[in-house]
Design a protein around this motif. Structure first.
Motif, PDB file in Angstrom:
ATOM      1  N   LYS A  74      19.481  12.081  16.862  1.00 61.13           N
ATOM      2  CA  LYS A  74      19.006  12.118  18.247  1.00 61.13           C
ATOM      3  C   LYS A  74      17.971  11.028  18.496  1.00 61.13           C
ATOM      4  CE  LYS A  74      16.884  15.170  21.681  1.00 61.13           C
ATOM      5  NZ  LYS A  74      16.376  16.541  21.967  1.00 61.13           N
ATOM      6  N   GLU A 117      18.301   7.842  21.073  1.00 60.61           N
ATOM      7  CA  GLU A 117      17.388   7.673  22.206  1.00 60.61           C
ATOM      8  C   GLU A 117      16.490   6.445  22.070  1.00 60.61           C
ATOM      9  OE1 GLU A 117      17.007  12.411  23.440  1.00 60.61           O
ATOM     10  OE2 GLU A 117      15.389  11.441  22.295  1.00 60.61           O
ATOM     11  N   LYS A 130      23.178   4.393  20.512  1.00 64.41           N
ATOM     12  CA  LYS A 130      23.865   4.556  21.798  1.00 64.41           C
ATOM     13  C   LYS A 130      24.752   3.358  22.127  1.00 64.41           C
ATOM     14  CE  LYS A 130      23.193   5.681  26.677  1.00 64.41           C
ATOM     15  NZ  LYS A 130      22.221   6.126  27.715  1.00 64.41           N
TER      16      LYS A 130
END
Length: 271
Positions: A152, A156, A161
């Protein structure tokens, strides 16, 4: 029957479009190996592994991106915490029917391995002659949840991503659907070991010795199988045996499929 090997195909299940690829002979000519991807995977992220398996075994190989992944239709968030069971019970049977599945093996990686086990844990399907489980999950572990929490942060604040966005049309849906479910406080109690009790086909389980998402306790859970069980632990390998130790993983799959083929050939025909 839908089976085209020269281009991506698209299935529709309950109004949801799913991207897929087929390799090798169709189900009418050969057993089929159905591949189920990991929690952040998709057709493209299987890379050339499906083609290699098809070439090495002579069997057909089918892989599809679940809803919310790859180029399949987006998914509504949050995913229910039993999303893997729902995939196994509500979606996978319809996918198998659409491709004309007659006999073969479910080959799953990570979440996909859990879905493969859940399929036989909930559905009696004599067409499925075996399971190949790479880095399966049957219950949560603190170390695995910690690694998912690290993912995660990488998503972020790091480059995860944009790397995932190359493969997923809805990268938020793909990542959040997986990560938010696993990090939900209610997911700590998730456990699907019951499914193992219903498996009556030979199982090959492959896991990397350095898998940060699951310890070898996941393979230990399979020792209670009422069916032949081959356990393979690969050194210098993390969570993706088919990518990190591709040659060794492929060799294990080829040997396993050859044994299944011999068993099938030796079974007497019922008049």
């Amino acid at each position: 029957m839908i089976w085209e090997t020269d281009k991506p195909i698209r299935l529709e299940v309950d109004g949801v479009g799913l991207e897929a690829r087929c390799y090798g002979p169709p189900p009418s000519e050969s057993p089929t190996i159905v591949m189920l991807h990991e929690g952040l995977g998709c057709v493209a992220l299987m890379r050339d592994f499906p083609q290699k398996v098809a070439d090495a075994t002579g069997h057909g190989v089918f892989v599809y991106s679940r809803q919310g992944y790859g180029q399949s239709d987006p998914v509504s968030l949050p995913r229910p915490l039993d999303y893997m069971t729902r995939e196994a019970v509500d979606v996978l049977p319809k996918v198998l029917d659409q491709i004309g599945f007659r006999a073969g093996v479910l080959l799953g990686h990570s979440d996909g391995a859990s879905i493969a086990a859940l399929y036989l844990g909930n559905i009696q399907d004599h067409r499925v002659r075996g399971l190949i489980l790479m880095a399966p999950h049957f219950f949560t572990e603190p170390s695995g949840l910690a690694s998912i929490a690290e993912a995660k942060v990488a998503y972020e604040t790091g480059d995860l991503k944009p790397r995932l966005a190359k493969y997923h049309a809805d990268v938020e849906g793909a990542f959040r659907g997986w990560n938010d479910a696993w990090l939900d406080p209610g997911f700590k109690e998730w456990n699907i070991e019951y499914a193992i009790d219903y498996v009556r086909v030979p199982v090959l389980a492959i896991q990397g010795a350095d898998d940060k998402y699951g310890t070898l306790a996941q393979l230990d859970a399979l020792e209670k199988l009422y069916a032949p069980f081959d356990r393979v632990v690969l050194n210098d390998c993390g969570h993706a045996p088919h990518l990190e130790q591709g040659d060794k993983t492929l060799a294990e799959i080829v040997e396993y499929m050859a044994r299944l083929d011999r068993i099938e050939a030796a079974e007497p025909e019922v008049a």
